[in-house]
Enzyme design. Structure first.
Site, PDB file in Angstrom:
ATOM      1  N   TRP A 162      45.456  39.200  36.553  1.00 57.95           N
ATOM      2  CA  TRP A 162      45.291  40.391  35.700  1.00 57.95           C
ATOM      3  C   TRP A 162      46.271  40.240  34.536  1.00 57.95           C
ATOM      4  O   TRP A 162      47.468  40.019  34.768  1.00 57.95           O
ATOM      5  CB  TRP A 162      45.619  41.626  36.540  1.00 57.95           C
ATOM      6  N   ASP A 243      49.893  42.940  45.259  1.00 58.31           N
ATOM      7  CA  ASP A 243      49.269  43.943  44.399  1.00 58.31           C
ATOM      8  C   ASP A 243      47.906  44.251  45.022  1.00 58.31           C
ATOM      9  O   ASP A 243      47.038  43.382  45.097  1.00 58.31           O
ATOM     10  CB  ASP A 243      49.109  43.385  42.979  1.00 58.31           C
ATOM     11  N   LYS A 279      40.846  52.852  41.545  1.00 57.96           N
ATOM     12  CA  LYS A 279      39.484  52.359  41.797  1.00 57.96           C
ATOM     13  C   LYS A 279      38.896  52.948  43.064  1.00 57.96           C
ATOM     14  O   LYS A 279      37.788  53.460  43.048  1.00 57.96           O
ATOM     15  CB  LYS A 279      39.485  50.836  41.938  1.00 57.96           C
TER      16      LYS A 279
END
Ligand code: KET
Length: 432
Positions: A162, A243, A279
């Site tokens: 990311w 993460d 999300k």
């Protein structure tokens, strides 16, 4: 290619951040000259795509840039469990500050999702955890914590990752190293190169790992590979920072998606975790998440938590209330929690269905390329293999917006646009 882009972006960011030089000692200075040397920052590789999409007046435009879930009509989704939690909270007049560490109730419920309902570490109070400004805030707070308490350390980040991971550890002034992850030819995991990098890193290094649904590649290690990675981390005394921004989006089941973490816990690692509800609960703009660090004992956890709070206090003082209330309302009620689990599965399944349709559409168009990876990869993203030039053509000729590394947010693909998308991809790739 992606790496070269990242390096260029990083160099551009550094140039754009060059501090202003001049006489700040009270000397004469015209008011207009204060910010004279500030150059525009480079566009964010992900959020910049949304900006460009919004500015495009074309009725055909498609946004498969940012990782934000859409329903099959291309509309943002508020989950039913969230609507019900909103209803229950309506009229709440509690508007006080949360403590620096946020809602203790929300944090406890969140830890169970990552560490397991019956986790002994939770019972033994060995986890230092605070509510954070979603997953980004959790990563940043950890990076700052790392810098403050392990000042000489560096962080190993996968290639690719990311894009914001690079910004986060850069701004925390923690030097970055990379480790191999993705194999462009096989479009799968480069496991042997990854293991070599883990082996060759100095003992006691910090590693950033994506717990599941790796962004941007959609490629995760298998359970067996996670076990081998964990063993090697142990032999090398590395620190694993997970993460976990997509818990539930890989398999449709949050517990299954925490498998990598559970393996590391079984092996006795003292890990750190970033969790996000952006999300999997669709709470993007509420900015609700959690940072946790597993400590040696309860006493150490108290110290670590107090230091995390100390980092938060001068930055934002304490985190926002409403999102934390929504999460607690959902997770503490068995009925609402099971509704949430069902809704996570519906989102994951819609994405899996779109992967199949996209691949089949490309095959039906007679594409000479293999699109097997579209259905093999998991989570929100498809790392398509499209080149930056092909992505540019998709945008300029077809009004299709995605990041230049060829990442397609499958969450933005719908029954209505999948044919258009497949056709455009076929047009820009058929002669390659
Ligand atoms: N980690 C990963 C791996 C990640 O993809 C995101 C968001 C985050 C953390 C942070 O999410 P937060 O909203 O702070 O909880 N990724 C999507 C959005 C973004 O870039 O901010 C994306 O990749 O499109």
């Amino acid at each position: 290619m992606a790496m070269a882009m990242m390096i260029r972006n990083a160099a551009a960011s550094r140039r754009a951040m060059t501090p202003i030089s001049g006489d700040f000692g009270g000397g004469l200075r015209s008011m207009s000259s204060w910010w004279k040397s500030v150059e525009p920052a480079p566009k964010d590789p992900i959020l910049g795509v949304t900006e460009a999409f919004l500015a495009d007046p074309s009725p055909d435009k498609v946004n498969v840039g940012v990782g934000a879930y859409r329903d099959d009509n291309g509309k943002p989704v508020v989950l039913d469990c969230v609507r019900e939690a909103e209803r229950r909270l309506a009229g709440s007049t509690f508007m006080e500050y949360l403590p620096m560490g946020g809602s203790a109730k929300m944090v406890d419920l969140t830890l169970k999702l990552a560490y397991g309902d019956d986790s002994e570490f939770i019972k033994d109070k060995r986890i230092a955890a605070i509510q954070t400004l979603s997953g980004t805030g959790a990563c940043r707070l950890f990076a700052d914590f790392q810098k403050r308490f392990c000042p000489g350390s560096q962080i190993y980040i996968p290639v690719p990752t990311w894009s914001n991971h690079h910004n986060i550890w850069r701004d925390a002034e923690v030097p970055q190293k990379t480790y191999h992850y993705y194999h462009p030819e096989t479009k799968g995991l480069d496991f042997s190169a990854l293991m070599d990098d883990v082996k060759n890193a100095p003992d006691g290094s910090f590693f950033l790992l994506h717990a599941c649904a790796h962004n941007p590649t959609g490629v995760d290690p298998t359970e067996e590979q996670w076990r081998e990675i964990s063993q090697l981390f142990k032999a090398k005394s590395h620190f694993a920072f997970f993460d976990m921004a997509y818990q539930g989006f890989a398999s449709g089941d949050p517990a299954r998606d925490a498998k990598s973490i559970r393996i590391f816990l079984e092996d006795g690692h003292h890990i750190g975790i970033s969790q996000s509800y952006a999300k999997n609960m669709g709470l993007y703009g509420q900015r609700v998440g959690c940072l946790s660090v597993l400590c040696e004992d309860a006493k150490q956890a108290v110290s670590v938590k107090s230091q995390l709070q100390q980092l938060a206090r001068p930055m934002y003082s304490n985190p926002p209330l409403h999102g934390a209330q929504l999460v607690s309302t959902i997770l503490e009620d068995p009925e609402l929690k099971s509704l949430w689990l069902k809704e996570v599965k519906v989102m994951a399944d819609r994405i899996i269905g779109m992967r199949t349709t996209l691949r089949e559409s490309l095959e039906k168009l007679g594409s000479p390329l293999s699109w097997e990876h579209v259905t093999k990869q998991i989570g929100m993203f498809c790392y398509s293999g499209l080149t930056p030039e092909q992505v540019d053509r998709l945008t300029s000729e077809y009004h299709i917006y995605m990041t230049r590394n060829g990442r397609i947010s499958m969450a933005g693909v719908t029954t209505g646009n999948v044919g258009y998308l497949a056709n455009a991809i076929h047009e820009v790739t058929k002669s390659s």
